[in-house]
Write a protein that holds these residues in place. Structure first.
Motif, PDB file in Angstrom:
ATOM      1  N   UNK A  82       0.728  -1.316  -0.111  1.00  0.00           N
ATOM      2  CA  UNK A  82      -0.007  -0.082  -0.029  1.00  0.00           C
ATOM      3  C   UNK A  82       0.868   1.036  -0.199  1.00  0.00           C
ATOM      4  N   UNK A  83       0.319   2.348  -0.634  1.00  0.00           N
ATOM      5  CA  UNK A  83       1.085   3.482  -0.863  1.00  0.00           C
ATOM      6  C   UNK A  83       0.552   4.781  -0.380  1.00  0.00           C
ATOM      7  N   UNK A  84       1.343   5.346   0.600  1.00  0.00           N
ATOM      8  CA  UNK A  84       0.716   6.467   1.249  1.00  0.00           C
ATOM      9  C   UNK A  84       1.462   7.896   0.979  1.00  0.00           C
ATOM     10  N   UNK A  85       0.529   9.186   0.882  1.00  0.00           N
ATOM     11  CA  UNK A  85       1.216  10.226   0.978  1.00  0.00           C
ATOM     12  C   UNK A  85       1.596  10.566   2.561  1.00  0.00           C
ATOM     13  N   UNK A  86       2.567  10.889   2.571  1.00  0.00           N
ATOM     14  CA  UNK A  86       3.393  11.151   4.207  1.00  0.00           C
ATOM     15  C   UNK A  86       3.863  12.329   4.277  1.00  0.00           C
ATOM     16  N   UNK A  87       3.735  12.992   5.595  1.00  0.00           N
ATOM     17  CA  UNK A  87       4.126  14.332   5.966  1.00  0.00           C
ATOM     18  C   UNK A  87       4.584  13.951   7.290  1.00  0.00           C
ATOM     19  N   UNK A  88       6.232  14.498   7.349  1.00  0.00           N
ATOM     20  CA  UNK A  88       6.972  14.157   8.572  1.00  0.00           C
ATOM     21  C   UNK A  88       6.979  15.716   9.031  1.00  0.00           C
TER      22      UNK A  88
END
Length: 540
Positions: free
Chosen positions: A484-490
């Motif tokens: 599964x692929x995610x837009x991710x914010x750190x």
């Protein structure tokens, strides 16, 4: 004055984007254009909570007077390869995801890959992006709000039958889609190799009308007089005087061909087609191959080979000349997650131009920061720091660019990443993001934080307006046995994950195979995936 005019042109795009925004969902749900949905997953659609902006100082990258405004002129956002934008990205508020297979721009609607790399935005509110695959290579003009294709220009193609593997075909086609630039006159300069093996620089620009926009070929420079068919003109970068710097990657020796050395060149467009239009510096060491692009400042050009870090300038005759060189630590082998047995990074300039940074190929891998000064320094004075990274992982490798903002560097881990295009399988890879800061006195570096959770092969971006690092990550759903692929914010300050939004499932379509993530002027994230182009923005 010229720079302010360019920024006003981009403002026109933003206004147009807001007007067009109402068309977003209708197009995103179009089954004829969207990427085919993948398998179901038990993993959550959204993780975390919307962010509150925590702005940081701007990137510190000066505006190049001959290029389109930062951060929309080169694949890593600017000539310093900062991967930093001084515009806002999404905060994760009820995010909307949408995508397109870009089927209307493909040679082959059933191709296994059509992944976009470089992206820019014109004064008419349109996106231009360069895309490639194992049997695809095109530049596409499209609507950034709906991903509707207006027009496309087919680039010369290296078909799989002419190479030893699908991976090689994909890589060669990707060279035509990656290290290019967009100038202040809204022209895209692209290095290609045609069907006859001739190396060329082509110039594309938006044309047509508002009702029927087109992508037009404006000029072609045939470089075959200076570059043989057995080498490849690759990265392009424009200096402050309008000269085009480039490099020839070179090739190692094989059972049927000798070593072809790498080279750094300068092209003077105003002298074309005279013999004096190109000047070359060729490396003599067979291991001095170049696999990533250049960084360029007002006074210097920075290139990393499989052995050394270099600063170049022009000599009295206008040819490339080495100012200084520095050998970096190298384990001597290509790690899984790399394209070569050397540094996998494009150099990044930071600290108001005082420093240039790469990763080496040591074991463990290190972030290495050099002083850029032209002064003749001993090796121990040239190097600011060598900081080991990803010591908690099985290994460390990077085949992308460092993110550099002021005195801060972000490095990601690609170790273990292998995508088998023959069988359409992908390996597990090591997680990791780390932040390294150069000490204010320039005498060393300090590790600020470590994230051992996020897995990504995408060139991440920092928005100084939100204080978020955006990347495109992946997780494995053990129950359904699917990626599964995610837009991710750190959080730039702490490295902690703030939010994640599901982009899609199934590596066959939603895998991002090394591309750069982009933050558009409409506060939308974009990334090229195997199945086309994926995007995400806040609903409000």
């Amino acid at each position: 004055m010229k720079t302010s005019i360019l920024f006003r042109c981009l403002a026109v795009f933003v206004i147009g984007a807001l007007i067009l925004g109402t068309r977003l969902m209708a197009y995103a749900d179009d089954p004829d254009t969207s990427i085919e949905p993948g398998p179901e997953t038990v993993l959550p659609d959204y993780i975390g909570a919307p962010a509150k902006p925590h702005p940081s100082p701007n990137s510190g990258v000066p505006q190049h007077p001959l290029l389109w405004p930062n951060p929309f002129n080169m694949v890593h956002m600017d000539p310093w390869n900062s991967d930093v934008v001084d515009i806002p990205g999404p905060l994760g508020r009820d995010p909307i995801v949408f995508n397109s297979s870009l089927v209307d721009a493909r040679r082959n609607p059933d191709s296994i890959e059509f992944q976009c790399v470089f992206m820019t935005y014109t004064s008419h509110g349109r996106m231009i992006t360069s895309c490639f695959g194992v049997d695809e290579a095109s530049v596409v003009l499209l609507n950034p709000e709906t991903l509707e294709v207006y027009d496309f220009y087919e680039l010369p193609l290296v078909p799989p039958d002419n190479t030893v593997s699908l991976f090689n075909a994909q890589g060669l086609n990707g060279l035509s889609a990656s290290y290019i630039y967009f100038d202040k006159n809204e022209r895209m300069f692209n290095a290609v190799k045609d069907e006859e093996g001739k190396n060329k620089i082509i110039v594309l620009a938006e044309g047509g009308s508002d009702a029927s926009p087109t992508l037009d070929l404006k000029q072609t420079y045939d470089m075959s007089k200076w570059i043989s068919t057995n080498n490849r003109l690759t990265g392009l970068a424009l200096d402050w005087e309008g000269r085009i710097w480039f490099y020839l990657s070179g090739y190692p020796a094989t059972s049927t061909s000798p070593v072809i050395p790498g080279a750094v060149g300068v092209f003077y467009p105003e002298l074309y087609p005279n013999d004096s239009a190109v000047r070359l510096y060729e490396f003599q060491d067979p291991e001095e191959l170049i696999r990533n692009s250049m960084a360029i400042t007002k006074t210097g050009v920075y290139v990393v080979t499989m052995k050394k870090m270099y600063r170049f300038r022009l000599d009295a005759e206008g040819a490339p000349q080495i100012v200084w060189e520095a050998e970096y630590d190298n384990a001597g082998y290509m790690k899984p997650g790399q394209y070569n047995a050397g540094s996998g990074t494009t150099p990044t300039i930071l600290g108001e131009g005082k420093y240039v940074a790469i990763t080496d190929n040591a074991d463990p891998m290190q972030v290495v920061v050099y002083r850029t000064t032209e002064a003749d320094l001993p090796p121990e004075k040239r190097v600011v720091c060598e900081v080991p990274v990803f010591e908690n992982a099985a290994g460390g490798a990077l085949d992308n660019s460092l993110l550099g903002s002021r005195l801060s560097l972000i490095v990601e881990n690609n170790y273990g990443y292998v995508y088998d295009m023959e069988n359409m399988t992908v390996t597990e890879s090591e997680p990791g993001f780390e932040r390294i800061d150069i000490d204010p006195n320039g005498r060393g570096c300090t590790k600020v934080w470590v994230n051992d959770d996020v897995i990504s092969t995408t060139s991440a971006k920092l928005s100084t307006r939100t204080g978020l690092i955006y990347t495109y990550s992946r997780k494995y759903d053990d129950q359904n046995q699917v990626w599964t692929h995610y837009w991710t914010a750190l959080d730039f300050r702490t490295g902690e994950v703030v939010w994640e939004k599901l982009a899609g499932t199934g590596h066959e379509k939603f895998e991002a195979f090394w591309p750069a993530l982009y933050i558009g002027p409409n506060e939308t994230l974009y990334v090229g995936v195997l199945g086309g182009l994926a995007a995400m923005r806040d609903a409000k």
